[in-house]
Design an enzyme around this catalytic site. Structure first.
Site, PDB file in Angstrom:
ATOM      1  N   ARG A  93     -47.790  44.393 -14.038  1.00  0.00           N
ATOM      2  CA  ARG A  93     -46.924  43.227 -14.261  1.00  0.00           C
ATOM      3  C   ARG A  93     -45.774  43.456 -15.222  1.00  0.00           C
ATOM      4  O   ARG A  93     -45.022  42.533 -15.487  1.00  0.00           O
ATOM      5  CB  ARG A  93     -47.762  42.047 -14.741  1.00  0.00           C
ATOM      6  CG  ARG A  93     -48.904  41.809 -13.845  1.00  0.00           C
ATOM      7  CD  ARG A  93     -49.560  40.477 -13.911  1.00  0.00           C
ATOM      8  NE  ARG A  93     -50.619  40.592 -12.945  1.00  0.00           N
ATOM      9  CZ  ARG A  93     -51.825  41.075 -13.230  1.00  0.00           C
ATOM     10  NH1 ARG A  93     -52.156  41.379 -14.465  1.00  0.00           N
ATOM     11  NH2 ARG A  93     -52.711  41.240 -12.279  1.00  0.00           N
ATOM     12  N   ASP A 118     -65.886  31.975 -10.961  1.00  0.00           N
ATOM     13  CA  ASP A 118     -64.819  32.966 -11.138  1.00  0.00           C
ATOM     14  C   ASP A 118     -63.535  32.336 -11.661  1.00  0.00           C
ATOM     15  O   ASP A 118     -62.451  32.673 -11.204  1.00  0.00           O
ATOM     16  CB  ASP A 118     -64.559  33.705  -9.808  1.00  0.00           C
ATOM     17  CG  ASP A 118     -63.640  34.913 -10.001  1.00  0.00           C
ATOM     18  OD1 ASP A 118     -63.479  35.355 -11.156  1.00  0.00           O
ATOM     19  OD2 ASP A 118     -63.090  35.404  -9.005  1.00  0.00           O
ATOM     20  N   TRP A 135     -48.275  31.693  -5.854  1.00  0.00           N
ATOM     21  CA  TRP A 135     -48.644  32.787  -6.757  1.00  0.00           C
ATOM     22  C   TRP A 135     -47.482  33.150  -7.681  1.00  0.00           C
ATOM     23  O   TRP A 135     -47.598  34.064  -8.490  1.00  0.00           O
ATOM     24  CB  TRP A 135     -49.063  34.033  -5.965  1.00  0.00           C
ATOM     25  CG  TRP A 135     -50.456  33.912  -5.444  1.00  0.00           C
ATOM     26  CD1 TRP A 135     -50.821  33.679  -4.153  1.00  0.00           C
ATOM     27  CD2 TRP A 135     -51.680  34.016  -6.189  1.00  0.00           C
ATOM     28  NE1 TRP A 135     -52.185  33.622  -4.053  1.00  0.00           N
ATOM     29  CE2 TRP A 135     -52.732  33.826  -5.285  1.00  0.00           C
ATOM     30  CE3 TRP A 135     -51.969  34.230  -7.535  1.00  0.00           C
ATOM     31  CZ2 TRP A 135     -54.067  33.851  -5.688  1.00  0.00           C
ATOM     32  CZ3 TRP A 135     -53.291  34.261  -7.933  1.00  0.00           C
ATOM     33  CH2 TRP A 135     -54.318  34.073  -7.009  1.00  0.00           C
TER      34      TRP A 135
END
Lengths: 258, 512
Positions: free
Chosen positions: B109, B280, B442
């Site tokens: 990233r 999660d 996203w």
């Protein structure tokens, strides 16, 4: 974990380092593989690997290839442009499932047997009924139909059982994959109907029955009505023997070389 | 092309630069540049583009210093580009070992910068310092053994003379940690284990020896308060993800924010968003630091929109819980109680046959950056709506292999999935406006002093919205999914906006 891989259009590329051969082939692996298979695969491939809308697995020759590696990749990453999804499972699990899938190959029996004379009659009926306006098909390596409104029929006999093919003709809307579903939208110029090629926040693309792709800005259109049905007509009014003949023809379509 | 990138020592922040992953230490992802505004953004045009050859997800958030832009490409390459023209100046390519264990793609990233060095965290769990002038390796240290399932994907954070960086691997039975290395020598100065060992505070929140494989990875960049000298990091899910039987207890410090002394790594406080998580829901969202009056008193706050569907306000000096409210549809908690602990609904734990719970497994938001605009005073989040089917299953640990305890499925419950850019009041979490997105995004957000919010979509649209009311002022389709956050910087020809989309990096400006 951050990224689910089953979202539309983003199946991870897990292709980087794949073993050549399946290391998980013990009895225990097989038992586990069977359990996983029942969970993940039977909806589309059937318990026997020879029913349902997925490709036939109970066969020694797979379109994607027959090596462990090729089959592993298809199971892990899915098959682009088809309904076959990628599976976000760990490597061991995929290998174990493959171990079970291999046992289906052994049980491969003919599920689409046909008689030459019936197939020949069916060949004519398929033309007479206008099937090739929507479907493409190759016979002996030659393109004899090039319709774009439905799936290619060239390997139906190698990948689908007879019952499925018959159901496709008489009850075509029992199970329709997303890709083939019809949609209608009302526009200033009237109602538009076609296959929904694409939709995003701003536009809709329809593939109209005449094969044209139209792009519609969302501001200009009313609600999108999605149908669960495809454009495939139900041939339930045809005499049963004609249906059987066309199914026999489809069973004879085995992709030329194979 | 400018050639002034050989300066050593500390960098003075120029308005034109973008020096940290989230622009500033407070993680506002807000650019002070105001040339581009709601009035003229309609005229934005492509200034340049850089295209890469790759098939992985392009998640980079560029760093811009003195007219040079530094981006990362999957798996672990670094490219230096002239910020004015996009011409490539140099590249660093890392050779990775053949088998890397990553759950979600070989991605990266971005880099961090200090003086004449860049810092890159790698998929084989190394931290590498590169010479900013030419991409040569200055030092390269191994954080831990990648073969055990550790990797690193986020942009490090430089605080004073240290580079702070954590490890990913929450699906591989790792034991998470955050490290600090000397900027100059690459020597490790401290390590904070996000899963406490025997005798340490919180170890009793793990049944038996489950702490050894407890996960709690760190894979998104933290923030820092220089006055308190505390650095704040969100931690990931406990392992195995969907089977909590083998790790009974709260599982500290998974799904938490930890506040550490930046010099020593010592824990000052922690706050756990999702105790004993079985869905999660990593807390690896950007934690944003704002100073505001809260219930009649000026306070140093930490705010974050968590993956579990709730927006939280904490006191960042003490960790005191102040407020939480849902910002997406959620069906798992009746409420968040006065201490900040969720009161769970019945029947939400994964079962062998699956249970449907909102939010979806990827959460109400994920690692995609939020933004804070000090002028509008609003907090902006790219929100994800929808549910998943959560299943439980057996969890058997093997070194370096996946350790998840089952799985989730989405195919049958995706009908109501969608997304939105939402503006929230930062104190109450109340919705001020929203801009609907067709799919759950996203892409991260960027706020600018021109009162704009930049956002991206799954279908490749890059958008500018009016930060005050959410009105769309500009959009372009960039032809590829956007899974990155935008940044803004300045060059001789004015303010620019950069975003990675598909396999390209696109830079827009007013094109004088």
């Amino acid at each position: 974990m951050r990224l689910l891989l089953l979202v539309v259009g983003s199946v991870a590329l897990l292709t980087a380092q794949i073993r050549e051969t399946n290391p998980f082939t013990s009895e225990k692996d097989l038992a586990e593989g069977k359990r996983f298979y029942r969970f993940y695969c039977i909806n589309c491939h059937g318990t026997d690997g020879a029913s349902g809308r997925g490709a036939r697995l109970a066969t020694k020759s797979h379109r994607v290839g027959n090596s462990d590696r090729e089959l592993y990749q298809s199971i892990a990453n899915g098959i682009a442009g088809s309904e076959m999804p990628g599976h976000w499972l760990d490597e061991d699990t995929i290998w174990k499932i493959l171990t079970f899938v291999r046992t289906l190959e052994g049980s491969a029996k003919e599920t689409c047997s046909f008689d030459e004379a019936a197939a020949e009659r069916g060949r004519k009926l398929v033309r007479a009924n206008g099937c090739l306006g929507c479907h493409s098909v190759r016979e002996g390596g030659e393109n004899v139909g090039s319709g774009r409104m439905g799936p290619d029929l060239s390997t139906m006999g190698a990948s689908r059982p007879r019952e499925h093919l018959k159901e496709s003709l008489v009850k075509p809307h029992a199970q329709v994959a997303e890709k083939w579903r019809m949609a209608s939208v009302s526009t200033a110029a009237g109602m538009k109907r076609g296959m929904l090629l694409n939709e995003d926040g701003y536009t809709i693309h329809l593939l109209e029955p005449d094969g044209r792709i139209v792009s519609l800005g969302k501001q200009g259109v009313g609600a999108v009505e999605r149908s669960r049905e495809s454009s495939m007509p139900a041939y339930d009014k045809l005499p049963a023997n004609q249906i059987e003949d066309m199914v026999s023809y489809l069973c004879s379509c085995r992709g030329g070389s194979r | 092309m400018k050639m002034l990138f050989l300066l050593a020592g500390c960098l003075a922040a120029q308005n034109n630069d973008w020096l940290h992953y989230s622009q500033n230490y407070q993680a506002h992802r807000h650019s002070p540049l105001q040339e581009i505004d709601a009035g003229n953004a309609g005229k934005l045009n492509l200034a340049w583009a850089y295209t890469a050859r790759m098939r992985e997800k392009f998640e980079t958030s560029p760093i811009v210093v003195d007219g040079v832009m530094y981006i990362t490409l999957p798996p672990n390459d670094v490219i230096a580009l002239d910020a004015e023209t996009g011409v490539k100046l140099w590249e660093y390519r890392r050779n990775l070992p053949p088998k890397i264990n990553v759950c979600c793609g070989q991605v990266n990233r971005g880099v961090a910068v200090a003086g004449d060095k860049l810092f890159l965290a790698t998929l084989d769990a190394h931290l590498v310092a590169l010479d900013r002038a030419n991409g040569r390796v200055v030092w390269d240290v191994e954080m831990t053994d990648y073969r055990l399932g550790y990797s690193a994907t986020h942009a490090p954070l430089v605080v004073k003379d240290k580079v702070i960086v954590g490890v990913a691997g929450g699906e591989y039975g790792i034991r998470g940690f955050l490290d600090a290395y000397g900027v100059g020598d690459g020597k490790r100065k401290w390590r904070f284990h996000t899963v406490p060992g025997p005798g340490e505070f919180g170890n009793e929140t793990w049944a038996g020896d489950s702490w050894r494989r407890g996960g709690a990875p760190i894979w998104i960049t933290g923030s820092y308060d220089p006055e308190l000298n505390l650095t704040y990091w969100g931690t990931g899910n406990p392992g195995p993800d969907w089977n909590g039987e083998v790790r009974k207890g709260d599982n500290l410090f998974s799904d938490s924010v930890v506040a550490l002394d930046a010099d020593t790594g010592e824990r000052k406080w922690h706050f756990q968003f999702t105790p004993h998580d079985v869905h999660d829901w990593d807390a690896t969202q950007i934690v944003v630091l704002i100073d505001k009056e809260f219930r009649g008193r000026m306070r140093k706050l930490l705010v974050t929109a968590n993956r579990n569907g709730f927006y939280y306000v904490l006191d960042r000096a003490t960790g005191e819980f102040l407020h939480a409210s849902a910002y997406v549809k959620q069906t798992w908690a009746k409420e968040i109680d006065a201490k900040g602990r969720p009161v769970r609904n019945a029947g939400i734990d994964p079962t062998p046959d699956g249970v449907r719970v909102y939010p979806q497994v990827a959460g109400g938001t994920n690692w995609n950056s939020p933004a804070f605009n000090p002028d509008t005073g609003l907090f902006y989040v790219a929100a994800r709506e929808g549910s998943s089917m959560y299943y439980t299953g057996e969890a058997v640990y093997r070194e370096g292999a996946r350790y998840q305890g089952s799985f989730f499925r989405n195919e049958d419950v995706m009908e109501d999935w969608h997304g939105a850019v939402r503006a929230l009041d930062p104190l109450s979490g109340k919705l001020q406006w929203e801009y609907k997105l067709f799919r759950a995004p996203w892409a991260g957000l960027l706020s600018t002093a021109g009162n704009l919010i930049f956002a991206g979509t799954e279908e490749g649209y890059f958008l500018a919205l009016d930060a005050r009311n959410g009105k769309e002022v500009w959009k372009r389709n960039l032809g590829g999914q956007i899974i990155a956050a935008p940044i803004s910087f300045g060059t001789a020809t004015g303010q620019k906006i950069a975003i990675a989309a598909g396999t390209g990096l696109f830079v827009f400006g007013l094109g004088k």
